[in-house]
Design an enzyme around this catalytic site. Structure first.
Site, PDB file in Angstrom:
ATOM      1  N   CYS A   2       2.513   2.666   4.647  1.00  0.00           N
ATOM      2  CA  CYS A   2       3.527   2.466   3.609  1.00  0.00           C
ATOM      3  C   CYS A   2       4.908   2.172   4.189  1.00  0.00           C
ATOM      4  O   CYS A   2       5.308   2.682   5.221  1.00  0.00           O
ATOM      5  CB  CYS A   2       3.664   3.644   2.665  1.00  0.00           C
ATOM      6  SG  CYS A   2       2.205   3.936   1.682  1.00  0.00           S
ATOM      7  N   GLY A  28       1.870  -1.897   4.658  1.00  0.00           N
ATOM      8  CA  GLY A  28       1.040  -1.648   3.487  1.00  0.00           C
ATOM      9  C   GLY A  28       0.779  -2.942   2.758  1.00  0.00           C
ATOM     10  O   GLY A  28       1.718  -3.651   2.394  1.00  0.00           O
ATOM     11  N   ASN A 102       6.547   7.543   1.953  1.00  0.00           N
ATOM     12  CA  ASN A 102       5.673   7.168   3.065  1.00  0.00           C
ATOM     13  C   ASN A 102       5.223   8.448   3.749  1.00  0.00           C
ATOM     14  O   ASN A 102       6.059   9.233   4.177  1.00  0.00           O
ATOM     15  CB  ASN A 102       6.443   6.283   4.051  1.00  0.00           C
ATOM     16  CG  ASN A 102       5.682   6.045   5.363  1.00  0.00           C
ATOM     17  OD1 ASN A 102       6.294   5.864   6.399  1.00  0.00           O
ATOM     18  ND2 ASN A 102       4.378   6.037   5.321  1.00  0.00           N
ATOM     19  N   GLY A 103       3.919   8.627   3.818  1.00  0.00           N
ATOM     20  CA  GLY A 103       3.385   9.817   4.476  1.00  0.00           C
ATOM     21  C   GLY A 103       2.244  10.386   3.683  1.00  0.00           C
ATOM     22  O   GLY A 103       1.674   9.721   2.823  1.00  0.00           O
ATOM     23  N   TYR A 259       0.806   0.878  17.143  1.00  0.00           N
ATOM     24  CA  TYR A 259       0.266  -0.116  16.216  1.00  0.00           C
ATOM     25  C   TYR A 259       1.135  -0.394  14.998  1.00  0.00           C
ATOM     26  O   TYR A 259       1.385  -1.548  14.656  1.00  0.00           O
ATOM     27  CB  TYR A 259      -1.138   0.334  15.770  1.00  0.00           C
ATOM     28  CG  TYR A 259      -1.708  -0.437  14.593  1.00  0.00           C
ATOM     29  CD1 TYR A 259      -2.095  -1.766  14.732  1.00  0.00           C
ATOM     30  CD2 TYR A 259      -1.842   0.170  13.345  1.00  0.00           C
ATOM     31  CE1 TYR A 259      -2.618  -2.470  13.649  1.00  0.00           C
ATOM     32  CE2 TYR A 259      -2.365  -0.543  12.263  1.00  0.00           C
ATOM     33  CZ  TYR A 259      -2.747  -1.859  12.417  1.00  0.00           C
ATOM     34  OH  TYR A 259      -3.257  -2.544  11.356  1.00  0.00           O
ATOM     35  N   THR A 305      -1.044  -7.323  17.488  1.00  0.00           N
ATOM     36  CA  THR A 305      -0.207  -6.243  18.000  1.00  0.00           C
ATOM     37  C   THR A 305      -0.265  -6.082  19.515  1.00  0.00           C
ATOM     38  O   THR A 305       0.710  -5.657  20.127  1.00  0.00           O
ATOM     39  CB  THR A 305      -0.564  -4.931  17.262  1.00  0.00           C
ATOM     40  OG1 THR A 305      -0.323  -5.150  15.878  1.00  0.00           O
ATOM     41  CG2 THR A 305       0.293  -3.769  17.707  1.00  0.00           C
ATOM     42  N   ASP A 367      -6.473  -4.701  23.773  1.00  0.00           N
ATOM     43  CA  ASP A 367      -6.081  -4.348  22.401  1.00  0.00           C
ATOM     44  C   ASP A 367      -5.158  -3.145  22.453  1.00  0.00           C
ATOM     45  O   ASP A 367      -5.145  -2.408  23.444  1.00  0.00           O
ATOM     46  CB  ASP A 367      -7.309  -4.068  21.522  1.00  0.00           C
ATOM     47  CG  ASP A 367      -7.042  -4.445  20.054  1.00  0.00           C
ATOM     48  OD1 ASP A 367      -5.840  -4.626  19.698  1.00  0.00           O
ATOM     49  OD2 ASP A 367      -7.993  -4.565  19.273  1.00  0.00           O
ATOM     50  N   ASP A 368      -4.398  -2.959  21.360  1.00  0.00           N
ATOM     51  CA  ASP A 368      -3.487  -1.803  21.339  1.00  0.00           C
ATOM     52  C   ASP A 368      -4.269  -0.507  21.137  1.00  0.00           C
ATOM     53  O   ASP A 368      -3.908   0.540  21.648  1.00  0.00           O
ATOM     54  CB  ASP A 368      -2.431  -1.961  20.241  1.00  0.00           C
ATOM     55  CG  ASP A 368      -3.051  -2.266  18.901  1.00  0.00           C
ATOM     56  OD1 ASP A 368      -3.229  -3.459  18.602  1.00  0.00           O
ATOM     57  OD2 ASP A 368      -3.398  -1.323  18.165  1.00  0.00           O
TER      58      ASP A 368
HETATM   59  O1  PRP Z   1     -11.049  -0.500  16.093  1.00  0.00           O
HETATM   60  P1  PRP Z   1     -10.595  -1.017  14.757  1.00  0.00           P
HETATM   61  O2  PRP Z   1     -11.035  -0.124  13.663  1.00  0.00           O
HETATM   62  O3  PRP Z   1     -10.968  -2.441  14.555  1.00  0.00           O
HETATM   63  O4  PRP Z   1      -9.014  -0.904  14.713  1.00  0.00           O
HETATM   64  C1  PRP Z   1      -8.164  -1.327  15.732  1.00  0.00           C
HETATM   65  C2  PRP Z   1      -7.719  -2.752  15.552  1.00  0.00           C
HETATM   66  O5  PRP Z   1      -7.053  -2.891  14.262  1.00  0.00           O
HETATM   67  C3  PRP Z   1      -5.711  -3.283  14.459  1.00  0.00           C
HETATM   68  O6  PRP Z   1      -5.535  -4.679  14.284  1.00  0.00           O
HETATM   69  P2  PRP Z   1      -5.131  -5.357  12.887  1.00  0.00           P
HETATM   70  O7  PRP Z   1      -5.998  -6.519  12.627  1.00  0.00           O
HETATM   71  O8  PRP Z   1      -5.066  -4.323  11.811  1.00  0.00           O
HETATM   72  O9  PRP Z   1      -3.607  -5.832  13.056  1.00  0.00           O
HETATM   73  P3  PRP Z   1      -2.793  -6.712  14.117  1.00  0.00           P
HETATM   74  O10 PRP Z   1      -2.967  -8.153  13.737  1.00  0.00           O
HETATM   75  O11 PRP Z   1      -1.393  -6.239  13.935  1.00  0.00           O
HETATM   76  O12 PRP Z   1      -3.299  -6.443  15.488  1.00  0.00           O
HETATM   77  C4  PRP Z   1      -5.384  -2.909  15.888  1.00  0.00           C
HETATM   78  O13 PRP Z   1      -4.346  -3.728  16.408  1.00  0.00           O
HETATM   79  C5  PRP Z   1      -6.694  -3.148  16.590  1.00  0.00           C
HETATM   80  O14 PRP Z   1      -6.846  -4.511  16.886  1.00  0.00           O
HETATM   81  N1  GLN Z   2       0.464   5.639   3.889  1.00  0.00           N
HETATM   82  C1  GLN Z   2       1.303   6.180   3.051  1.00  0.00           C
HETATM   83  O1  GLN Z   2       2.454   6.432   3.374  1.00  0.00           O
HETATM   84  C2  GLN Z   2       0.752   6.482   1.676  1.00  0.00           C
HETATM   85  C3  GLN Z   2       1.642   7.247   0.728  1.00  0.00           C
HETATM   86  C4  GLN Z   2       0.821   8.072  -0.270  1.00  0.00           C
HETATM   87  N2  GLN Z   2       0.185   9.168   0.384  1.00  0.00           N
HETATM   88  C5  GLN Z   2      -0.202   7.183  -0.963  1.00  0.00           C
HETATM   89  O2  GLN Z   2      -1.355   7.256  -0.670  1.00  0.00           O
HETATM   90  O3  GLN Z   2       0.147   6.392  -1.780  1.00  0.00           O
HETATM   91 MG    MG Z   3      -5.135  -5.744  16.226  1.00  0.00          MG
END
Ligand code: PRP
Ligand code: GLN
Ligand code: MG
Length: 505
Positions: A2, A28, A102-103, A259, A305, A367-368
């Site tokens: 969020c 989000g 957010n949270g 991330y 990322t 990957d991150d």
């Molecule tokens: O192991 P997983 O469950 O696949 O999750 C990890 C992956 O998900 C995220 O990427 P994402 O596509 O959300 O966003 P990005 O384009 O910012 O990297 C993160 O950067 C990893 O690549």
């Molecule tokens: N990731 C969040 O910050 C979510 C806010 C709130 N807990 C919701 O689910 O809407």
């Molecule tokens: Mg990714």
């Protein structure tokens, strides 16, 4: 995760809030909302499921009148993903309050019961954020005089800190008074503030989840809102700030740096970009030290990322860095999508291999993080299909073994690929030729370097230590039963029947 934003100004804020939400969209993707206060002291609200671009049409923007407003982009981590749980939320008493959060609260269940039995307040959705709003409203309601003074508002936030557990960075508006923003006493979720000077000594203020939103709107970064602190800006533009927690501690979420946040943001005095580069320095050094036999031809990031980390690893290893995958710019982040099937399908729609970078090469993919393993498993397969000889994978974050309860949707340990598994087992599952994870101490050092005042990060997903100290096995089991992928899918099926009590417009 969020994203939240709030602006108090002297000009219409609708477009500015919209623009801020578009640069917070990575936090989000499920729902978005804006609420403003118009010249007649009425709230104007538009919220719905969808991306910012889809939720607000010209007719909605025209209706969002006023010089003060708040906004939210939602990644659901509690309750349902129904449009009625999009934010901001509203209560009509005292005065009329809206709030964006957010949270994630860890004692929402008890709070709901207490609100009903002692406060005689009914919360009509399953959202924890609506509960938080009602707790805040209940505390403001205890003030015996009208209008509320800054002291009264800070006392209410102090009481919120007493009752509420978990993570919350919030922004709220109170009719006839102004805007209030506050951050939980552990500072788990980020919140920054900025200002913009106008002619005649008038100052506009803005709070947001990330500093990148201030940059985009031409606001000057003032500082992070401190853990436990509240900021109150009156309708006349007067700023008050106060520490409202008894024992505030700075425990920001480490995963924001790995991330969630945009690289061009500064959170708690740390550049997210520089932190990611340092993650690459540490991980590159580990590979050079412990994996000297790996015959790497090329280093390739898994966009988007991990690119900053991968470039630095390539520099440390003195290997070429290549964009082996092309990212479809029209597909968003896959990890924050709801449902495993959706996430699986999105990976191939999002990333495609540049064959020339793989054919007959030994590639080190970076990957991150590896969470459910959805991305890495498919990406390794794609690298092989594109002709790679050996496929190695390095992760800038250590193994993610524990659920998150503070606003990242990892409620269920069994959905995490590293849960209860050693590195070798994970390697076999994702079919990599080698798998290297960053060490947790190295990750912490990489992030902490710019702000040594941070003694402890919230890093429960890596070590199972929950800084709010109220999370036990029983709570985790309860959360898992409520929010595992199957339970959420079932809830989504039933959502069509739920009564949506929001301004659909
Ligand atoms: O192991 P997983 O469950 O696949 O999750 C990890 C992956 O998900 C995220 O990427 P994402 O596509 O959300 O966003 P990005 O384009 O910012 O990297 C993160 O950067 C990893 O690549
Ligand atoms: N990731 C969040 O910050 C979510 C806010 C709130 N807990 C919701 O689910 O809407
Ligand atoms: Mg990714």
């Amino acid at each position: 995760m969020c994203g939240i934003v709030g602006i108090t100004g002297f000009m219409p804020v609708n477009q500015s809030i919209y623009d801020a939400l578009t640069v917070l969209q990575h936090r989000g993707q499920d729902a978005a909302g804006i609420c403003t206060i118009d010249a007649l002291n009425c709230f104007r609200l538009r919220k719905a499921n969808g991306l910012v671009n889809d939720v607000f049409e010209a007719r909605h923007m025209q209706r969002l009148q006023g010089n003060m407003g708040i906004g939210h982009v939602r990644y659901p981590t509690a309750g349902s993903s129904s449009a009625s749980e999009a934010q901001p939320f509203y209560v009509n008493s005292p005065y009329g309050i809206t709030l964006a959060h957010n949270g994630n609260l860890t004692n929402a269940h008890e709070l709901r019961k207490q609100l009903f039995e002692s406060g005689r307040r009914h919360v009509n959705t399953t959202s924890d954020s609506e509960i938080l709003l009602n707790i805040f409203a209940q505390e403001l309601d205890r003030c015996p005089h009208h209008p509320l003074e800054a002291d009264d508002i800070f006392s209410a936030v102090a009481a919120v800190h007493q009752h509420v557990r978990g993570a919350y960075a919030c922004v709220a508006m109170i009719i006839g008074h102004g805007m209030v923003a506050f951050r939980d006493p552990n500072g788990i979720r980020p919140l920054v503030m900025g200002k913009r000077e106008l002619a005649e000594g008038r100052t506009e203020y803005m709070v947001a989840s990330e500093s990148v939103a201030l940059d985009t709107l031409g606001f000057e970064f003032l500082r992070d809102v401190a853990p436990g602190e509240a900021v109150y800006i009156t309708v006349n533009g007067q700023l008050y700030t106060r520490q409202c927690a008894e024992n505030p501690r700075n425990n920001p979420c480490l995963f924001e740096y790995v991330y969630f946040a945009r690289p061009d943001s500064f959170l708690d005095k740390i550049s997210v970009y520089s932190a990611r580069v340092r993650m690459g320095t540490k991980l590159g050094a580990k590979i050079a030290r412990e994996w000297e036999d790996l015959d790497i031809d090329v280093v390739i990031p898994i966009p988007e990322t991990s690119t900053d980390v991968a470039l630095e690893i390539a520099r440390i290893l003195d290997k070429p860095y290549r964009q082996g995958f092309v990212k479809n710019r029209y597909v968003g982040r896959t990890f924050i999508m709801p449902g495993q099937q959706l996430r699986r399908n999105a990976v191939r729609r999002k990333l495609n291999a540049n064959r020339a970078e793989f054919r007959d090469k030994n590639v080190l993919l970076v990957d991150d993080s590896i969470v459910r393993g959805t991305t890495s498993e498919q990406i390794i397969e794609m690298a092989r299909e594109a002709g790679a000889k050996k496929v190695y994978l390095a992760s800038a974050a250590p193994e993610i073994r524990f659920p998150n309860v503070y606003g990242i949707d990892m409620p269920s340990a069994t959905e995490l690929i590293a849960h209860g598994r050693e590195v070798e087992e994970i390697r076999q599952l994702i079919k990599a030729d080698a798998l290297i994870f960053q060490d947790l101490d190295d990750l912490i050092e990489a992030v902490r370097e710019e702000n040594p005042d941070i003694e402890q990060f919230e890093c429960s997903v890596f070590n199972g230590i929950y800084v709010t100290k109220d999370v036990d096995l029983q709570y985790l089991e309860y959360l898992q039963s409520l929010r595992n992928d199957d339970a959420k899918a079932l809830a989504r099926q039933n959502e069509v029947e739920s009564l949506e009590m929001h301004n659909e417009g």
